[in-house]
Write a protein that holds these residues in place. Structure first.
Motif, PDB file in Angstrom:
ATOM      1  N   LEU A  94      18.809  60.060  34.990  1.00  0.00           N
ATOM      2  CA  LEU A  94      17.461  60.306  35.500  1.00  0.00           C
ATOM      3  C   LEU A  94      17.495  61.202  36.737  1.00  0.00           C
ATOM      4  CD1 LEU A  94      15.718  56.823  35.139  1.00  0.00           C
ATOM      5  CD2 LEU A  94      15.126  58.921  33.945  1.00  0.00           C
ATOM      6  N   VAL A  95      18.413  60.934  37.636  1.00  0.00           N
ATOM      7  CA  VAL A  95      18.523  61.740  38.856  1.00  0.00           C
ATOM      8  C   VAL A  95      18.894  63.175  38.505  1.00  0.00           C
ATOM      9  CG1 VAL A  95      19.881  62.098  40.964  1.00  0.00           C
ATOM     10  CG2 VAL A  95      19.019  59.825  40.407  1.00  0.00           C
ATOM     11  N   PHE A  96      19.815  63.335  37.563  1.00  0.00           N
ATOM     12  CA  PHE A  96      20.236  64.682  37.170  1.00  0.00           C
ATOM     13  C   PHE A  96      19.090  65.449  36.521  1.00  0.00           C
ATOM     14  CE2 PHE A  96      21.855  67.595  33.901  1.00  0.00           C
ATOM     15  CZ  PHE A  96      22.570  68.473  34.711  1.00  0.00           C
ATOM     16  N   LEU A  97      18.375  64.798  35.602  1.00  0.00           N
ATOM     17  CA  LEU A  97      17.329  65.489  34.856  1.00  0.00           C
ATOM     18  C   LEU A  97      16.085  65.754  35.695  1.00  0.00           C
ATOM     19  CD1 LEU A  97      17.428  63.672  31.389  1.00  0.00           C
ATOM     20  CD2 LEU A  97      18.224  65.977  31.908  1.00  0.00           C
ATOM     21  N   TYR A  98      15.681  64.767  36.491  1.00  0.00           N
ATOM     22  CA  TYR A  98      14.369  64.860  37.124  1.00  0.00           C
ATOM     23  C   TYR A  98      14.409  65.013  38.635  1.00  0.00           C
ATOM     24  CZ  TYR A  98      13.175  63.300  32.468  1.00  0.00           C
ATOM     25  OH  TYR A  98      13.066  63.212  31.115  1.00  0.00           O
ATOM     26  N   TYR A  99      15.595  65.049  39.230  1.00  0.00           N
ATOM     27  CA  TYR A  99      15.688  65.368  40.659  1.00  0.00           C
ATOM     28  C   TYR A  99      16.506  66.633  40.879  1.00  0.00           C
ATOM     29  CZ  TYR A  99      16.898  65.249  45.591  1.00  0.00           C
ATOM     30  OH  TYR A  99      17.074  65.603  46.901  1.00  0.00           O
ATOM     31  N   CYS A 100      17.653  66.711  40.236  1.00  0.00           N
ATOM     32  CA  CYS A 100      18.569  67.811  40.537  1.00  0.00           C
ATOM     33  C   CYS A 100      18.021  69.171  40.131  1.00  0.00           C
ATOM     34  CB  CYS A 100      19.914  67.582  39.861  1.00  0.00           C
ATOM     35  SG  CYS A 100      20.917  66.329  40.680  1.00  0.00           S
ATOM     36  N   HIS A 101      17.292  69.253  39.034  1.00  0.00           N
ATOM     37  CA  HIS A 101      16.731  70.561  38.689  1.00  0.00           C
ATOM     38  C   HIS A 101      15.215  70.553  38.826  1.00  0.00           C
ATOM     39  CE1 HIS A 101      15.134  69.573  34.671  1.00  0.00           C
ATOM     40  NE2 HIS A 101      16.117  68.734  34.624  1.00  0.00           N
ATOM     41  N   GLY A 102      14.564  69.450  38.521  1.00  0.00           N
ATOM     42  CA  GLY A 102      13.150  69.310  38.784  1.00  0.00           C
ATOM     43  C   GLY A 102      12.253  70.326  38.106  1.00  0.00           C
ATOM     44  N   ASP A 103      12.729  70.970  37.057  1.00  0.00           N
ATOM     45  CA  ASP A 103      11.882  71.932  36.362  1.00  0.00           C
ATOM     46  C   ASP A 103      12.197  71.844  34.878  1.00  0.00           C
ATOM     47  OD1 ASP A 103      10.251  74.280  35.764  1.00  0.00           O
ATOM     48  OD2 ASP A 103      10.435  74.721  37.894  1.00  0.00           O
ATOM     49  N   ALA A 104      11.919  72.885  34.136  1.00  0.00           N
ATOM     50  CA  ALA A 104      11.998  72.805  32.685  1.00  0.00           C
ATOM     51  C   ALA A 104      13.376  73.133  32.118  1.00  0.00           C
ATOM     52  CB  ALA A 104      10.967  73.733  32.058  1.00  0.00           C
ATOM     53  N   TYR A 105      14.340  73.470  32.968  1.00  0.00           N
ATOM     54  CA  TYR A 105      15.633  73.894  32.443  1.00  0.00           C
ATOM     55  C   TYR A 105      16.786  73.184  33.143  1.00  0.00           C
ATOM     56  CZ  TYR A 105      12.764  77.565  30.515  1.00  0.00           C
ATOM     57  OH  TYR A 105      11.789  78.228  29.855  1.00  0.00           O
ATOM     58  N   LEU A 106      17.883  73.048  32.426  1.00  0.00           N
ATOM     59  CA  LEU A 106      19.081  72.429  32.977  1.00  0.00           C
ATOM     60  C   LEU A 106      20.010  73.484  33.564  1.00  0.00           C
ATOM     61  CD1 LEU A 106      19.856  69.886  30.129  1.00  0.00           C
ATOM     62  CD2 LEU A 106      18.818  69.430  32.339  1.00  0.00           C
ATOM     63  N   ILE A 107      20.990  73.046  34.341  1.00  0.00           N
ATOM     64  CA  ILE A 107      21.881  74.013  34.982  1.00  0.00           C
ATOM     65  C   ILE A 107      23.052  74.404  34.087  1.00  0.00           C
ATOM     66  CG2 ILE A 107      21.342  73.217  37.312  1.00  0.00           C
ATOM     67  CD1 ILE A 107      24.033  71.754  37.299  1.00  0.00           C
ATOM     68  N   ILE A 108      23.384  73.563  33.117  1.00  0.00           N
ATOM     69  CA  ILE A 108      24.574  73.837  32.306  1.00  0.00           C
ATOM     70  C   ILE A 108      24.227  74.719  31.115  1.00  0.00           C
ATOM     71  CG2 ILE A 108      26.409  72.809  30.929  1.00  0.00           C
ATOM     72  CD1 ILE A 108      26.246  70.346  32.665  1.00  0.00           C
ATOM     73  N   TRP A 109      23.169  74.361  30.427  1.00  0.00           N
ATOM     74  CA  TRP A 109      22.745  75.153  29.270  1.00  0.00           C
ATOM     75  C   TRP A 109      21.399  75.781  29.591  1.00  0.00           C
ATOM     76  CZ3 TRP A 109      23.984  69.868  28.621  1.00  0.00           C
ATOM     77  CH2 TRP A 109      25.294  69.647  28.225  1.00  0.00           C
ATOM     78  N   VAL A 110      21.413  76.944  30.187  1.00  0.00           N
ATOM     79  CA  VAL A 110      20.175  77.596  30.604  1.00  0.00           C
ATOM     80  C   VAL A 110      19.304  77.901  29.390  1.00  0.00           C
ATOM     81  CG1 VAL A 110      19.210  79.611  31.756  1.00  0.00           C
ATOM     82  CG2 VAL A 110      21.311  78.586  32.605  1.00  0.00           C
ATOM     83  N   GLY A 111      18.030  77.557  29.494  1.00  0.00           N
ATOM     84  CA  GLY A 111      17.107  77.817  28.409  1.00  0.00           C
ATOM     85  C   GLY A 111      16.859  76.627  27.508  1.00  0.00           C
TER      86      GLY A 111
END
Length: 415
Positions: A15-32
Protein backbone atom coordinates in the motif's frame (compact mmCIF):
# COMPACT_ATOMS: atom_id res chain seq x y z
CA UNK A 1 13.46 0.53 11.94
CA UNK A 2 12.96 -3.13 11.05
CA UNK A 3 11.32 -4.75 8.07
CA UNK A 4 8.46 -7.04 9.04
CA UNK A 5 7.17 -8.93 6.03
CA UNK A 6 4.49 -11.04 7.61
CA UNK A 7 0.92 -10.62 6.38
CA UNK A 8 0.45 -7.15 7.88
CA UNK A 9 3.93 -6.11 6.83
CA UNK A 10 3.60 -7.26 3.22
CA UNK A 11 0.22 -5.61 2.56
CA UNK A 12 1.30 -2.41 4.33
CA UNK A 13 4.47 -2.30 2.24
CA UNK A 14 2.44 -2.76 -0.94
CA UNK A 15 0.00 0.00 0.00
CA UNK A 16 2.78 2.43 0.88
CA UNK A 17 4.62 1.66 -2.36
CA UNK A 18 1.55 1.99 -4.58
CA UNK A 19 -0.23 4.91 -2.96
CA UNK A 20 2.50 6.90 -1.21
CA UNK A 21 5.75 6.37 -3.05
CA UNK A 22 4.48 7.33 -6.49
CA UNK A 23 1.07 8.78 -5.68
CA UNK A 24 -0.01 8.97 -9.31
CA UNK A 25 -1.08 6.72 -12.15
CA UNK A 26 2.26 5.06 -12.91
CA UNK A 27 4.81 2.89 -11.16
CA UNK A 28 8.55 3.49 -11.06
CA UNK A 29 9.64 0.07 -12.28
CA UNK A 30 7.37 -0.47 -15.26
CA UNK A 31 6.67 2.99 -16.64
CA UNK A 32 3.29 3.22 -18.33
CA UNK A 33 1.62 0.39 -16.38
CA UNK A 34 -1.31 1.91 -14.43
CA UNK A 35 -1.27 1.16 -10.72
CA UNK A 36 -5.00 0.40 -10.97
CA UNK A 37 -4.17 -3.09 -12.27
CA UNK A 38 -2.92 -3.91 -8.78
CA UNK A 39 -6.22 -2.91 -7.19
CA UNK A 40 -7.86 -6.39 -7.42
CA UNK A 41 -4.80 -7.90 -5.72
CA UNK A 42 -4.96 -5.32 -2.93
CA UNK A 43 -8.69 -5.89 -2.46
CA UNK A 44 -8.12 -9.64 -2.20
CA UNK A 45 -5.28 -9.23 0.29
CA UNK A 46 -7.24 -7.01 2.67
CA UNK A 47 -10.37 -9.20 2.62
CA UNK A 48 -9.36 -11.18 5.77
CA UNK A 49 -9.39 -7.95 7.77
CA UNK A 50 -13.14 -7.68 7.23
CA UNK A 51 -13.61 -10.93 9.15
CA UNK A 52 -12.08 -9.36 12.26
CA UNK A 53 -14.44 -8.52 15.10
CA UNK A 54 -16.09 -5.09 14.81
CA UNK A 55 -14.36 -4.20 11.50
CA UNK A 56 -17.62 -3.47 9.69
CA UNK A 57 -19.04 -1.67 12.72
CA UNK A 58 -15.95 0.55 12.83
CA UNK A 59 -16.31 1.38 9.14
CA UNK A 60 -19.97 2.29 9.58
CA UNK A 61 -18.93 4.93 12.15
CA UNK A 62 -16.04 6.26 10.07
CA UNK A 63 -16.66 9.94 9.39
CA UNK A 64 -13.97 10.15 6.73
CA UNK A 65 -15.70 7.43 4.73
CA UNK A 66 -18.99 9.28 5.19
CA UNK A 67 -17.41 12.48 3.83
CA UNK A 68 -16.16 10.78 0.68
CA UNK A 69 -19.48 9.00 0.14
CA UNK A 70 -21.29 12.35 0.38
CA UNK A 71 -18.68 13.96 -1.87
CA UNK A 72 -19.01 11.19 -4.46
CA UNK A 73 -22.82 11.27 -4.30
CA UNK A 74 -22.80 15.04 -4.75
CA UNK A 75 -20.38 14.70 -7.64
CA UNK A 76 -22.66 12.21 -9.41
CA UNK A 77 -25.67 14.43 -8.74
CA UNK A 78 -23.83 17.36 -10.33
CA UNK A 79 -23.03 15.14 -13.33
CA UNK A 80 -26.75 14.60 -13.71
CA UNK A 81 -27.54 18.30 -13.31
CA UNK A 82 -25.10 19.10 -16.10
CA UNK A 83 -27.41 17.30 -18.50
CA UNK A 84 -30.01 20.03 -17.93
CA UNK A 85 -29.46 22.93 -20.35
CA UNK A 86 -30.72 25.47 -17.81
CA UNK A 87 -27.77 24.83 -15.47
CA UNK A 88 -25.12 25.72 -18.09
CA UNK A 89 -22.83 23.17 -16.39
CA UNK A 90 -20.34 20.83 -18.05
CA UNK A 91 -18.63 17.60 -17.01
CA UNK A 92 -15.04 16.46 -17.14
CA UNK A 93 -15.57 12.70 -17.20
CA UNK A 94 -11.85 11.93 -16.85
CA UNK A 95 -11.93 13.74 -13.50
CA UNK A 96 -15.06 11.84 -12.47
CA UNK A 97 -13.41 8.49 -13.24
CA UNK A 98 -10.32 9.43 -11.25
CA UNK A 99 -12.39 10.42 -8.23
CA UNK A 100 -14.29 7.13 -8.37
CA UNK A 101 -10.96 5.30 -8.41
CA UNK A 102 -9.83 7.40 -5.45
CA UNK A 103 -12.96 6.39 -3.52
CA UNK A 104 -12.11 2.73 -4.15
CA UNK A 105 -8.50 3.28 -3.00
CA UNK A 106 -9.70 5.16 0.08
CA UNK A 107 -12.10 2.35 0.98
CA UNK A 108 -9.30 -0.21 0.73
CA UNK A 109 -7.04 1.88 2.94
CA UNK A 110 -9.81 2.51 5.49
CA UNK A 111 -10.55 -1.21 5.72
CA UNK A 112 -6.88 -2.04 6.15
CA UNK A 113 -6.34 0.59 8.83
CA UNK A 114 -9.14 -0.73 11.04
CA UNK A 115 -6.40 -2.98 12.39
CA UNK A 116 -4.02 -1.40 14.90
CA UNK A 117 -1.24 -3.69 13.62
CA UNK A 118 -1.77 -2.31 10.12
CA UNK A 119 -1.54 1.27 11.40
CA UNK A 120 1.83 0.51 12.99
CA UNK A 121 3.17 -1.25 9.88
CA UNK A 122 2.00 1.46 7.46
CA UNK A 123 3.63 4.13 9.59
CA UNK A 124 6.90 2.20 9.67
CA UNK A 125 6.99 1.60 5.93
CA UNK A 126 6.12 5.25 5.40
CA UNK A 127 9.52 5.94 6.93
CA UNK A 128 11.25 3.82 4.28
CA UNK A 129 9.12 5.41 1.55
CA UNK A 130 10.33 8.79 2.72
CA UNK A 131 13.94 7.62 2.64
CA UNK A 132 13.39 6.51 -0.96
CA UNK A 133 11.97 9.92 -1.84
CA UNK A 134 14.90 11.71 -0.22
CA UNK A 135 17.40 9.61 -2.17
CA UNK A 136 15.60 10.22 -5.47
CA UNK A 137 15.36 13.97 -4.97
CA UNK A 138 19.03 14.19 -4.00
CA UNK A 139 19.91 12.11 -7.07
CA UNK A 140 17.80 14.33 -9.32
CA UNK A 141 19.47 17.45 -7.96
CA UNK A 142 22.83 16.16 -9.18
CA UNK A 143 21.51 14.77 -12.48
CA UNK A 144 19.24 17.52 -13.74
CA UNK A 145 20.03 16.93 -17.39
CA UNK A 146 18.68 19.09 -20.20
CA UNK A 147 15.77 21.43 -19.55
CA UNK A 148 15.21 21.51 -23.30
CA UNK A 149 13.33 18.23 -22.82
CA UNK A 150 10.92 19.72 -20.31
CA UNK A 151 8.11 20.19 -22.81
CA UNK A 152 8.82 17.02 -24.76
CA UNK A 153 5.77 14.74 -24.23
CA UNK A 154 7.84 11.62 -24.91
CA UNK A 155 10.46 12.56 -22.34
CA UNK A 156 7.80 13.39 -19.75
CA UNK A 157 5.87 10.17 -20.29
CA UNK A 158 8.93 7.97 -20.01
CA UNK A 159 10.29 9.74 -16.96
CA UNK A 160 9.59 8.13 -13.60
CA UNK A 161 6.67 9.80 -11.83
CA UNK A 162 7.66 8.79 -8.31
CA UNK A 163 7.50 11.86 -6.08
CA UNK A 164 6.99 13.80 -9.34
CA UNK A 165 10.82 13.85 -9.56
CA UNK A 166 10.54 17.64 -9.49
CA UNK A 167 14.22 18.48 -9.11
CA UNK A 168 14.99 16.67 -12.36
CA UNK A 169 12.35 17.39 -14.98
CA UNK A 170 10.25 19.93 -13.10
CA UNK A 171 7.11 17.85 -13.32
CA UNK A 172 5.36 18.86 -10.10
CA UNK A 173 7.49 20.36 -7.33
CA UNK A 174 4.53 20.89 -5.01
CA UNK A 175 3.56 17.21 -5.04
CA UNK A 176 7.14 16.16 -4.41
CA UNK A 177 7.77 18.60 -1.57
CA UNK A 178 4.43 18.13 0.19
CA UNK A 179 4.57 14.33 -0.04
CA UNK A 180 7.98 14.38 1.61
CA UNK A 181 6.78 16.80 4.29
CA UNK A 182 3.68 14.74 5.06
CA UNK A 183 5.80 11.63 5.43
CA UNK A 184 8.22 13.46 7.71
CA UNK A 185 5.42 14.71 9.97
CA UNK A 186 3.98 11.23 10.42
CA UNK A 187 7.27 9.35 10.92
CA UNK A 188 9.89 11.52 12.61
CA UNK A 189 8.81 10.55 16.14
CA UNK A 190 9.49 6.90 15.34
CA UNK A 191 13.19 7.81 15.67
CA UNK A 192 13.79 8.21 19.39
CA UNK A 193 17.51 9.08 19.28
CA UNK A 194 17.69 12.90 19.23
CA UNK A 195 20.78 13.07 17.02
CA UNK A 196 19.42 10.61 14.48
CA UNK A 197 16.06 12.39 14.57
CA UNK A 198 17.70 15.74 13.79
CA UNK A 199 19.70 14.25 10.91
CA UNK A 200 16.51 12.68 9.53
CA UNK A 201 14.62 15.99 9.73
CA UNK A 202 17.41 18.04 8.13
CA UNK A 203 17.97 15.52 5.32
CA UNK A 204 14.27 15.42 4.52
CA UNK A 205 14.23 19.21 4.62
CA UNK A 206 17.08 19.35 2.12
CA UNK A 207 15.14 17.06 -0.24
CA UNK A 208 12.08 19.31 0.13
CA UNK A 209 14.04 22.49 -0.61
CA UNK A 210 15.66 20.93 -3.67
CA UNK A 211 12.25 20.78 -5.33
CA UNK A 212 12.25 24.61 -5.33
CA UNK A 213 8.59 24.49 -4.31
CA UNK A 214 7.46 27.64 -2.51
CA UNK A 215 4.56 25.85 -0.81
CA UNK A 216 6.89 22.97 0.07
CA UNK A 217 9.40 25.29 1.72
CA UNK A 218 6.56 26.98 3.62
CA UNK A 219 5.15 23.62 4.72
CA UNK A 220 8.55 22.43 5.94
CA UNK A 221 9.03 25.75 7.73
CA UNK A 222 5.71 25.26 9.53
CA UNK A 223 6.79 21.79 10.61
CA UNK A 224 10.11 23.13 11.94
CA UNK A 225 8.34 25.95 13.77
CA UNK A 226 5.84 23.64 15.45
CA UNK A 227 8.50 21.09 16.36
CA UNK A 228 11.29 23.33 17.65
CA UNK A 229 10.02 26.87 18.21
CA UNK A 230 6.32 26.85 19.11
CA UNK A 231 5.99 28.63 22.46
CA UNK A 232 9.74 29.30 22.61
CA UNK A 233 10.36 31.88 19.89
CA UNK A 234 10.61 35.52 21.02
CA UNK A 235 10.00 38.66 18.98
CA UNK A 236 13.71 39.36 18.57
CA UNK A 237 14.28 35.91 17.10
CA UNK A 238 11.40 36.39 14.65
CA UNK A 239 12.84 39.71 13.47
CA UNK A 240 16.28 38.12 13.06
CA UNK A 241 14.83 35.33 10.91
CA UNK A 242 12.93 37.85 8.76
CA UNK A 243 16.07 39.96 8.32
CA UNK A 244 18.06 36.88 7.30
CA UNK A 245 15.36 35.97 4.78
CA UNK A 246 15.42 39.47 3.24
CA UNK A 247 19.22 39.43 2.95
CA UNK A 248 19.17 35.94 1.43
CA UNK A 249 16.42 36.97 -1.01
CA UNK A 250 18.32 39.98 -2.31
CA UNK A 251 21.52 37.94 -2.55
CA UNK A 252 19.82 35.26 -4.66
CA UNK A 253 18.17 37.92 -6.81
CA UNK A 254 21.54 39.61 -7.46
CA UNK A 255 23.25 36.31 -8.30
CA UNK A 256 20.47 35.38 -10.73
CA UNK A 257 20.47 38.79 -12.43
CA UNK A 258 24.24 38.56 -12.91
CA UNK A 259 23.69 34.99 -14.18
CA UNK A 260 26.17 33.64 -11.64
CA UNK A 261 23.55 31.03 -10.78
CA UNK A 262 20.93 29.84 -13.26
CA UNK A 263 17.94 27.52 -13.11
CA UNK A 264 15.64 26.04 -15.71
CA UNK A 265 12.57 27.78 -17.18
CA UNK A 266 9.71 28.16 -14.75
CA UNK A 267 12.01 27.67 -11.76
CA UNK A 268 13.65 31.06 -12.30
CA UNK A 269 10.27 32.81 -12.46
CA UNK A 270 9.06 31.00 -9.37
CA UNK A 271 12.10 32.11 -7.36
CA UNK A 272 12.02 35.69 -8.64
CA UNK A 273 8.35 36.02 -7.67
CA UNK A 274 9.44 35.47 -4.06
CA UNK A 275 12.79 37.23 -3.89
CA UNK A 276 11.79 40.36 -5.84
CA UNK A 277 9.35 42.19 -3.55
CA UNK A 278 9.47 45.37 -5.67
CA UNK A 279 7.88 43.92 -8.81
CA UNK A 280 4.96 46.00 -9.99
CA UNK A 281 1.50 44.50 -9.98
CA UNK A 282 1.40 44.65 -13.77
CA UNK A 283 4.59 42.62 -14.03
CA UNK A 284 3.22 40.07 -11.59
CA UNK A 285 0.01 39.60 -13.54
CA UNK A 286 1.62 39.47 -16.99
CA UNK A 287 4.57 37.25 -16.12
CA UNK A 288 3.53 35.11 -13.16
CA UNK A 289 1.39 32.17 -14.25
CA UNK A 290 -0.05 31.62 -10.76
CA UNK A 291 -1.33 35.20 -10.53
CA UNK A 292 -2.97 34.81 -13.95
CA UNK A 293 -4.63 31.55 -12.90
CA UNK A 294 -5.86 33.06 -9.64
CA UNK A 295 -7.46 36.03 -11.43
CA UNK A 296 -9.13 33.82 -14.06
CA UNK A 297 -10.21 31.21 -11.51
CA UNK A 298 -12.02 33.82 -9.41
CA UNK A 299 -13.73 35.12 -12.54
CA UNK A 300 -14.78 31.60 -13.50
CA UNK A 301 -16.30 31.06 -10.05
CA UNK A 302 -18.32 34.28 -10.34
CA UNK A 303 -19.73 33.06 -13.65
CA UNK A 304 -21.77 30.44 -11.74
CA UNK A 305 -21.41 31.06 -7.98
CA UNK A 306 -24.44 29.06 -6.81
CA UNK A 307 -24.21 25.62 -8.47
CA UNK A 308 -20.74 25.97 -9.96
CA UNK A 309 -19.52 25.26 -13.47
CA UNK A 310 -19.65 21.46 -13.29
CA UNK A 311 -17.43 18.60 -12.18
CA UNK A 312 -13.77 18.95 -13.08
CA UNK A 313 -14.17 22.37 -14.71
CA UNK A 314 -11.55 23.83 -12.39
CA UNK A 315 -8.96 22.11 -14.59
CA UNK A 316 -9.77 24.41 -17.51
CA UNK A 317 -8.74 27.85 -16.30
CA UNK A 318 -7.32 29.96 -19.12
CA UNK A 319 -3.71 30.98 -18.57
CA UNK A 320 -3.37 33.99 -20.92
CA UNK A 321 0.37 33.61 -20.46
CA UNK A 322 2.78 36.01 -22.08
CA UNK A 323 5.24 34.80 -24.69
CA UNK A 324 8.15 34.61 -22.24
CA UNK A 325 6.34 32.41 -19.72
CA UNK A 326 5.87 28.67 -19.62
CA UNK A 327 3.69 27.33 -22.42
CA UNK A 328 0.08 26.30 -21.90
CA UNK A 329 -3.46 27.42 -22.68
CA UNK A 330 -5.29 26.18 -19.59
CA UNK A 331 -4.56 24.72 -16.16
CA UNK A 332 -6.00 24.25 -12.69
CA UNK A 333 -6.22 27.16 -10.22
CA UNK A 334 -3.56 25.74 -7.86
CA UNK A 335 -5.98 26.20 -4.98
CA UNK A 336 -8.25 23.42 -3.74
CA UNK A 337 -10.77 25.82 -2.22
CA UNK A 338 -11.17 27.63 -5.53
CA UNK A 339 -11.42 24.28 -7.30
CA UNK A 340 -14.41 23.31 -5.12
CA UNK A 341 -15.99 26.73 -5.60
CA UNK A 342 -15.62 26.50 -9.38
CA UNK A 343 -17.04 22.97 -9.57
CA UNK A 344 -19.73 23.03 -6.86
CA UNK A 345 -20.36 26.71 -6.18
CA UNK A 346 -20.68 27.97 -2.61
CA UNK A 347 -21.66 24.49 -1.41
CA UNK A 348 -18.15 23.34 -2.34
CA UNK A 349 -16.63 25.69 0.23
CA UNK A 350 -18.68 24.15 3.05
CA UNK A 351 -18.02 20.64 1.79
CA UNK A 352 -14.24 20.97 1.76
CA UNK A 353 -14.15 22.82 5.11
CA UNK A 354 -16.00 19.91 6.72
CA UNK A 355 -13.11 17.60 5.82
CA UNK A 356 -10.76 19.54 8.09
CA UNK A 357 -13.26 19.44 10.95
CA UNK A 358 -13.70 15.67 10.85
CA UNK A 359 -9.93 15.10 10.68
CA UNK A 360 -9.40 16.90 14.00
CA UNK A 361 -7.92 14.45 16.53
CA UNK A 362 -9.42 13.51 19.86
CA UNK A 363 -8.20 15.60 22.79
CA UNK A 364 -6.44 12.61 24.36
CA UNK A 365 -5.06 11.16 21.12
CA UNK A 366 -1.57 9.68 21.36
CA UNK A 367 -0.73 11.33 18.05
CA UNK A 368 -2.52 14.65 18.52
CA UNK A 369 0.59 16.75 17.83
CA UNK A 370 1.43 14.92 14.59
CA UNK A 371 -2.17 15.10 13.36
CA UNK A 372 -2.50 18.82 14.12
CA UNK A 373 0.77 19.57 12.33
CA UNK A 374 -0.41 17.49 9.37
CA UNK A 375 -3.68 19.45 9.21
CA UNK A 376 -1.90 22.81 9.27
CA UNK A 377 0.43 21.71 6.46
CA UNK A 378 -2.47 20.13 4.55
CA UNK A 379 -4.32 23.45 4.76
CA UNK A 380 -1.27 25.25 3.35
CA UNK A 381 -1.08 22.63 0.59
CA UNK A 382 -4.74 23.26 -0.26
CA UNK A 383 -3.95 26.96 -0.80
CA UNK A 384 -1.25 26.17 -3.35
CA UNK A 385 -2.66 23.13 -5.16
CA UNK A 386 -5.90 21.88 -6.69
CA UNK A 387 -4.78 18.25 -6.29
CA UNK A 388 -5.37 17.98 -2.52
CA UNK A 389 -8.10 15.39 -3.15
CA UNK A 390 -6.78 13.86 -6.36
CA UNK A 391 -3.34 12.45 -5.60
CA UNK A 392 -3.51 8.77 -4.72
CA UNK A 393 -1.06 9.33 -1.85
CA UNK A 394 -3.71 11.30 0.06
CA UNK A 395 -6.11 8.38 -0.21
CA UNK A 396 -3.66 6.56 2.07
CA UNK A 397 -2.48 9.50 4.18
CA UNK A 398 -5.90 10.91 5.07
CA UNK A 399 -7.20 7.56 6.45
CA UNK A 400 -3.92 7.12 8.35
CA UNK A 401 -4.19 10.60 9.89
CA UNK A 402 -7.85 10.04 10.74
CA UNK A 403 -6.97 6.75 12.41
CA UNK A 404 -4.02 8.15 14.35
CA UNK A 405 -6.21 10.93 15.67
CA UNK A 406 -8.53 8.35 17.22
CA UNK A 407 -5.97 6.17 18.96
CA UNK A 408 -6.19 7.50 22.52
CA UNK A 409 -3.66 7.17 25.34
CA UNK A 410 -5.67 4.73 27.43
CA UNK A 411 -7.37 2.61 24.82
CA UNK A 412 -7.95 2.35 21.10
CA UNK A 413 -11.00 4.27 19.91
CA UNK A 414 -12.20 4.36 16.36
CA UNK A 415 -15.16 6.10 14.84
Amino acid sequence: MKFNLNYYGFVSLLLVFLYYCHGDAYLIIWVGIPSVIFFPLIALLIAPVLTKKNSLAQLSRNQLLLFFLVFTGLMLLWVGLASLPATEMENNYAFVKKQLLNLAILLVCLVWLTSEKAVIRVRHFLFWGLILGIVLNLYDATHIGSYDLMNDPVARSTFSMIYARAAGFYLDPNVSAITLTFGLILTEKTIENKTCNLIYVLTAGLAVLLTLSISGALAFGIFIYRKYFLGRLKLGSVLTILMAFVILSFSIKELMQRKIIEFGPGITQRIMAVVDPFSTEDELVTKNSRAILLKNAVNKFWDHPILGNGIGQHQFIETEQAADTRAGTHAGPHNQWLAFLIDFGLLGLLLYASLFLLLLPKVNSMYREEVMTFLVVYFVYSLFSHTALINHSLMLLLPLVYRLGRIVKTEEAYG
